[in-house]
Design a protein around this motif. Sequence first.
Motif, mmCIF file in Angstrom:
data_model
loop_
_atom_site.group_PDB
_atom_site.id
_atom_site.type_symbol
_atom_site.label_atom_id
_atom_site.label_comp_id
_atom_site.label_asym_id
_atom_site.label_seq_id
_atom_site.Cartn_x
_atom_site.Cartn_y
_atom_site.Cartn_z
ATOM 1 N N ILE A 66 -50.068 -18.690 107.776
ATOM 2 C CA ILE A 66 -50.176 -18.454 109.224
ATOM 3 C C ILE A 66 -51.630 -18.185 109.616
ATOM 4 N N ASP A 67 -52.532 -18.289 108.635
ATOM 5 C CA ASP A 67 -53.963 -18.151 108.877
ATOM 6 C C ASP A 67 -54.324 -16.768 109.420
ATOM 7 N N GLU A 68 -53.710 -15.739 108.845
ATOM 8 C CA GLU A 68 -53.951 -14.359 109.278
ATOM 9 C C GLU A 68 -54.844 -13.658 108.254
ATOM 10 N N GLU A 128 -46.515 -12.526 117.625
ATOM 11 C CA GLU A 128 -45.914 -13.843 117.470
ATOM 12 C C GLU A 128 -46.626 -14.605 116.359
ATOM 13 N N VAL A 129 -45.849 -15.198 115.502
ATOM 14 C CA VAL A 129 -46.432 -15.967 114.405
ATOM 15 C C VAL A 129 -46.059 -17.434 114.568
ATOM 16 N N PRO A 130 -46.941 -18.332 114.155
ATOM 17 C CA PRO A 130 -46.615 -19.752 114.273
ATOM 18 C C PRO A 130 -45.513 -20.140 113.292
ATOM 19 N N ASP A 131 -44.755 -21.165 113.658
ATOM 20 C CA ASP A 131 -43.755 -21.695 112.733
ATOM 21 C C ASP A 131 -44.477 -22.469 111.646
ATOM 22 N N VAL A 132 -44.248 -22.066 110.438
ATOM 23 C CA VAL A 132 -44.867 -22.761 109.306
ATOM 24 C C VAL A 132 -43.799 -22.989 108.249
ATOM 25 N N ARG A 137 -50.023 -25.409 102.776
ATOM 26 C CA ARG A 137 -50.300 -26.000 104.078
ATOM 27 C C ARG A 137 -50.379 -27.516 104.036
#
Length: 201
Positions: A66-68, A128-132, A137
């Motif tokens: 999620i690139d966090e 909110e987190v992106p759908d991955v 990746r």
Amino acid sequence: MFEDVVAGLPPWLVTGVLLGLCGTLVVAGAFLAAEWLIPGEQQRQRQRRSGESRRRMEFREYLDAIDEPYAEGHVVEGQRVAFYLPERDVAITFDPKAYYRIDRSETTAILVEHEVPGSALGSRLPFEVPDVSFGRRDGRSRVDPITAAFAELGVSAGASVDEVKRAYRRRVKDVHPDQGGDEDEFKRVREAYTLAKEHAD
């Protein structure tokens, strides 16, 4: 000479000694079987640590997906947490005591049970987190944590315990903070070693 001494003993004493030896062997066998069938406290702790190592690897994979940005082993409110998300001021911990102490502060604390898979972390995050697709990746299938542990040490999956130990010693020389290495990378190598050693041939 030994036969003469045994022949000079009363039969009840010889029988008693033989029965005592047989009983000792039976009891020792029962203890060994119980140790093998029923895990002891040390084995349960090893399994718990192994589960936590796998969970940490899965959380790393998820947070990367999620690139966090995150820091491992960060101290928040005097408590060391598993993961800290500095841009969100979120602390993720496995320790209930740390959770309750941090929860009283402005930092958002998340208590995660050891059984929670990395893919479920997103539903617990307070943003909110992106759908991955959980895993890599590049669209390929998710890397098995055990395979990833061997890869982190630079040995092939299924390496022997001795190979895993040698690889760990080599890697630690490069990544240990006392040698100028990165603390997060050092922790990853230690966790990989714990997991790989348990699954080595």
